[in-house]
Scaffold this motif. Structure first.
Motif, PDB file in Angstrom:
ATOM      1  N   ALA A  41      15.231  43.672  17.413  1.00 46.93           N
ATOM      2  CA  ALA A  41      16.250  42.771  17.964  1.00 46.93           C
ATOM      3  C   ALA A  41      15.781  41.323  17.921  1.00 46.93           C
ATOM      4  O   ALA A  41      16.511  40.423  17.476  1.00 46.93           O
ATOM      5  N   LEU A  42      14.565  41.069  18.375  1.00 45.13           N
ATOM      6  CA  LEU A  42      14.065  39.702  18.399  1.00 45.13           C
ATOM      7  C   LEU A  42      13.714  39.203  17.005  1.00 45.13           C
ATOM      8  O   LEU A  42      13.771  38.000  16.733  1.00 45.13           O
ATOM      9  N   ALA A  43      13.344  40.120  16.115  1.00 41.17           N
ATOM     10  CA  ALA A  43      13.085  39.708  14.733  1.00 41.17           C
ATOM     11  C   ALA A  43      14.337  39.108  14.107  1.00 41.17           C
ATOM     12  O   ALA A  43      14.272  38.113  13.385  1.00 41.17           O
ATOM     13  N   VAL A  44      15.487  39.700  14.409  1.00 40.04           N
ATOM     14  CA  VAL A  44      16.758  39.188  13.871  1.00 40.04           C
ATOM     15  C   VAL A  44      17.169  37.903  14.586  1.00 40.04           C
ATOM     16  O   VAL A  44      17.554  36.911  13.954  1.00 40.04           O
ATOM     17  N   LEU A  45      17.070  37.886  15.910  1.00 40.47           N
ATOM     18  CA  LEU A  45      17.529  36.738  16.686  1.00 40.47           C
ATOM     19  C   LEU A  45      16.713  35.482  16.414  1.00 40.47           C
ATOM     20  O   LEU A  45      17.235  34.361  16.491  1.00 40.47           O
ATOM     21  N   THR A  46      15.428  35.646  16.124  1.00 37.16           N
ATOM     22  CA  THR A  46      14.551  34.481  15.924  1.00 37.16           C
ATOM     23  C   THR A  46      14.103  34.347  14.474  1.00 37.16           C
ATOM     24  O   THR A  46      13.108  33.691  14.202  1.00 37.16           O
ATOM     25  N   LEU A  47      14.851  34.949  13.556  1.00 36.06           N
ATOM     26  CA  LEU A  47      14.422  35.009  12.168  1.00 36.06           C
ATOM     27  C   LEU A  47      14.167  33.624  11.576  1.00 36.06           C
ATOM     28  O   LEU A  47      13.194  33.426  10.841  1.00 36.06           O
ATOM     29  N   ARG A  48      15.011  32.653  11.908  1.00 35.48           N
ATOM     30  CA  ARG A  48      14.904  31.329  11.318  1.00 35.48           C
ATOM     31  C   ARG A  48      14.147  30.340  12.202  1.00 35.48           C
ATOM     32  O   ARG A  48      14.090  29.147  11.922  1.00 35.48           O
ATOM     33  N   ASP A  82      18.426  38.961   2.915  1.00 30.91           N
ATOM     34  CA  ASP A  82      17.252  39.459   2.189  1.00 30.91           C
ATOM     35  C   ASP A  82      16.509  40.506   3.012  1.00 30.91           C
ATOM     36  O   ASP A  82      16.022  41.513   2.479  1.00 30.91           O
ATOM     37  N   GLU A  83      16.407  40.248   4.314  1.00 34.96           N
ATOM     38  CA  GLU A  83      15.704  41.191   5.192  1.00 34.96           C
ATOM     39  C   GLU A  83      16.421  42.543   5.213  1.00 34.96           C
ATOM     40  O   GLU A  83      15.787  43.602   5.129  1.00 34.96           O
ATOM     41  N   LEU A  84      17.743  42.521   5.312  1.00 33.75           N
ATOM     42  CA  LEU A  84      18.508  43.767   5.340  1.00 33.75           C
ATOM     43  C   LEU A  84      18.455  44.490   4.004  1.00 33.75           C
ATOM     44  O   LEU A  84      18.408  45.722   3.951  1.00 33.75           O
ATOM     45  N   ARG A  85      18.459  43.728   2.903  1.00 31.80           N
ATOM     46  CA  ARG A  85      18.345  44.350   1.584  1.00 31.80           C
ATOM     47  C   ARG A  85      17.002  45.073   1.449  1.00 31.80           C
ATOM     48  O   ARG A  85      16.930  46.180   0.906  1.00 31.80           O
ATOM     49  N   THR A  86      15.956  44.448   1.945  1.00 31.43           N
ATOM     50  CA  THR A  86      14.636  45.076   1.910  1.00 31.43           C
ATOM     51  C   THR A  86      14.629  46.370   2.721  1.00 31.43           C
ATOM     52  O   THR A  86      14.005  47.366   2.336  1.00 31.43           O
ATOM     53  N   MET A  87      15.343  46.379   3.857  1.00 29.48           N
ATOM     54  CA  MET A  87      15.356  47.547   4.724  1.00 29.48           C
ATOM     55  C   MET A  87      16.027  48.755   4.081  1.00 29.48           C
ATOM     56  O   MET A  87      15.916  49.868   4.576  1.00 29.48           O
ATOM     57  N   ALA A 145       7.513  45.170   1.527  1.00 29.44           N
ATOM     58  CA  ALA A 145       8.508  44.163   1.914  1.00 29.44           C
ATOM     59  C   ALA A 145       7.952  42.763   1.674  1.00 29.44           C
ATOM     60  O   ALA A 145       8.090  41.877   2.523  1.00 29.44           O
ATOM     61  N   GLU A 146       7.351  42.570   0.533  1.00 32.26           N
ATOM     62  CA  GLU A 146       6.641  41.333   0.230  1.00 32.26           C
ATOM     63  C   GLU A 146       7.504  40.094   0.464  1.00 32.26           C
ATOM     64  O   GLU A 146       7.072  39.129   1.083  1.00 32.26           O
ATOM     65  N   GLY A 147       8.734  40.077  -0.024  1.00 27.36           N
ATOM     66  CA  GLY A 147       9.556  38.882   0.038  1.00 27.36           C
ATOM     67  C   GLY A 147      10.302  38.685   1.335  1.00 27.36           C
ATOM     68  O   GLY A 147      10.762  37.580   1.623  1.00 27.36           O
ATOM     69  N   ALA A 148      10.448  39.728   2.139  1.00 32.61           N
ATOM     70  CA  ALA A 148      11.212  39.634   3.386  1.00 32.61           C
ATOM     71  C   ALA A 148      10.582  40.554   4.429  1.00 32.61           C
ATOM     72  O   ALA A 148      11.131  41.604   4.766  1.00 32.61           O
ATOM     73  N   PRO A 149       9.412  40.151   4.957  1.00 36.53           N
ATOM     74  CA  PRO A 149       8.637  41.088   5.771  1.00 36.53           C
ATOM     75  C   PRO A 149       8.966  41.097   7.258  1.00 36.53           C
ATOM     76  O   PRO A 149       8.500  41.991   7.968  1.00 36.53           O
ATOM     77  N   THR A 150       9.742  40.139   7.754  1.00 38.44           N
ATOM     78  CA  THR A 150       9.862  39.977   9.204  1.00 38.44           C
ATOM     79  C   THR A 150      10.505  41.188   9.874  1.00 38.44           C
ATOM     80  O   THR A 150       9.941  41.785  10.800  1.00 38.44           O
ATOM     81  N   LEU A 151      11.696  41.558   9.427  1.00 32.50           N
ATOM     82  CA  LEU A 151      12.374  42.710  10.026  1.00 32.50           C
ATOM     83  C   LEU A 151      11.638  44.007   9.703  1.00 32.50           C
ATOM     84  O   LEU A 151      11.549  44.910  10.552  1.00 32.50           O
ATOM     85  N   ALA A 152      11.087  44.105   8.504  1.00 34.72           N
ATOM     86  CA  ALA A 152      10.340  45.313   8.122  1.00 34.72           C
ATOM     87  C   ALA A 152       9.145  45.521   9.039  1.00 34.72           C
ATOM     88  O   ALA A 152       8.873  46.644   9.491  1.00 34.72           O
ATOM     89  N   ALA A 153       8.416  44.440   9.328  1.00 35.68           N
ATOM     90  CA  ALA A 153       7.270  44.545  10.236  1.00 35.68           C
ATOM     91  C   ALA A 153       7.714  44.912  11.641  1.00 35.68           C
ATOM     92  O   ALA A 153       7.061  45.699  12.338  1.00 35.68           O
ATOM     93  N   ALA A 154       8.853  44.361  12.077  1.00 36.20           N
ATOM     94  CA  ALA A 154       9.357  44.650  13.415  1.00 36.20           C
ATOM     95  C   ALA A 154       9.718  46.122  13.566  1.00 36.20           C
ATOM     96  O   ALA A 154       9.410  46.759  14.581  1.00 36.20           O
ATOM     97  N   VAL A 155      10.371  46.688  12.555  1.00 34.97           N
ATOM     98  CA  VAL A 155      10.751  48.099  12.630  1.00 34.97           C
ATOM     99  C   VAL A 155       9.503  48.988  12.610  1.00 34.97           C
ATOM    100  O   VAL A 155       9.481  50.061  13.230  1.00 34.97           O
TER     101      VAL A 155
END
Length: 404
Positions: free
Chosen positions: A57-64, A193-198, A319-329
């Protein structure tokens, strides 16, 4: 290793101590709050629930957000939650503060993982994660007993104040060592990009390995104390020694795992998981003998924590190019294991199968994790061959001529 990575490890130590210390303070907290010990134990579940939901949840809310800003915000809320918890006499308020603290702790974990990987570079991911996750190992070895002693002598609120103070100190370190500002436009994370990686199946296979391995470790470790007192026959006074051996093994394991995970991630996983199966089965078979049990407690910590850097770096590699959400999950996957493992062990004990059964359950779950890791290694090898057919060995040697 950059100083900032060690600062992140300190922050995880401070917050991880809070995650663990409730287990040692249950009687004191129950008496002070006027509730049952079992109700107080739900504060541990509240923390697990908060962590499970908080990371994605916080990975998405604070992504930028700039990562330093995100981590300072998480730490500030964590400190405030512990101050509120230390001041309240209301169980419901305390329960709420535990959920909030765990929620932002999970967000910090995700942000700290991505930050540490970025600061260390692609060739030192495993070592960076060993330092960050090592903060939780130190919390297990030192933070948990220190919080328990502090709570027993000065009241459980003193332990909450100590965690708040340590976390505030970590805020100063984060502010001083983590680069601020937004990333460049090319590096600004995008939710699309994060969702595509997921959507990658191999990423979810990695999450399955994380959840299964963690649940297997916690199924055994969660009931290690009653196992050694009820089956091994050791006194309750010897339980701290057993836990210290487990913690020592965890420290050695995560240090060694961090050194080899970058070069041989799958080898690290295979060796650690196979070791976990053998150790858990060994505890089930040999728990009646004190000497083997003590040795196996040490090895359980080593095998369980030795794979931690590889479990994390595998996700970052995918998840090299979009690791934030991947790491959170992946943080959530760890917490699924932390929740499911002890729950399954409790079901076995309630069914009358005895404390040895939890070690068998642990062995079975870790064996399942070994299967998923081996399947992922095979899939990765096949993908590498498809991507570079020239690297595939020829079926038969081809004679070389000079054209004459």
């Amino acid at each position: 290793m950059p100083l900032a990575v060690h600062v992140l490890g300190l922050a995880i130590f401070a917050q991880g101590t809070s995650e663990l210390m409730i287990a040692g303070l249950l009687p004191e907290m129950a008496a002070d709050l006027g509730v049952s010990v079992s109700a107080t134990g739900l504060l541990i579940s509240a923390f697990a629930l908060g962590m499970l939901a908080g990371a994605p949840a916080l990975a998405v809310l604070t992504l930028r957000w700039p990562r330093r800003t995100a981590m300072l915000t998480f730490l500030a809320v964590f400190v405030a939650a512990h101050v509120a918890g230390a001041l309240t006499d209301d169980y419901a308020v305390l329960f709420g503060t535990r959920v909030v603290a765990a929620f932002v702790y999970a967000g910090f974990w995700a942000a700290a993982s991505v930050t540490a990987i970025g600061l260390a570079g692609p060739d030192a991911r495993g070592r960076a994660m060993a330092v960050v996750a090592g903060g939780l190992t130190v919390a297990t070895v030192a933070g948990l007993p220190a919080g328990t002693v502090l709570g027993q002598h000065y009241g459980w609120r003193a332990a909450f104040w100590a965690v708040a103070a340590l976390s505030a100190l970590a805020m100063i370190g984060v502010f001083a060592t983590i680069p601020g500002g937004r990333p460049g436009a090319a590096g600004t994370p995008r939710l699309r990009d994060e969702l595509r990686t997921m959507a990658m199946p191999r990423l979810w296979a990695a999450y399955a390995t994380t959840a299964l391995a963690t649940s297997g470790l916690l199924a055994t470790f969660g009931y290690l104390a009653p196992l050694v007192t009820e089956v091994t026959g050791l006194s309750e006074g010897s339980v701290p020694l057993v836990m210290a051996l487990y913690g020592l093994g965890a420290t050695i394991g995560i240090t060694l795992g961090g050194r080899v995970a970058d070069r041989r991630p799958f080898t690290t996983l295979h060796v650690g998981l196979a070791g976990g199966v053998v150790v858990s089965a060994g505890l089930a078979l040999l728990a009646g003998a004190p000497a083997p049990t003590l040795v196996l407690a040490l090895l359980l910590g080593g095998a369980g924590f030795g794979i931690n850097p590889a479990l994390n770096t595998r996700v970052f590699a995918l998840a090299e190019g979009a690791p934030t959400l991947a790491a959170a999950v992946n943080i959530s996957a760890f917490n699924v294991g932390i929740t499911v493992g002890p729950w399954l062990g409790g079901l076995a004990i309630d069914a009358g199968l005895g404390y040895r059964s939890v070690a068998w359950i642990g062995a079975a779950l870790i064996a399942a994790a070994l299967v998923t890791a081996a399947s992922a290694a095979l899939s990765s090898r096949r993908s590498a061959v498809r991507a570079n057919p020239a690297a595939e060995p020829a079926a038969a040697p081809v004679p070389v001529t000079d054209g004459r």
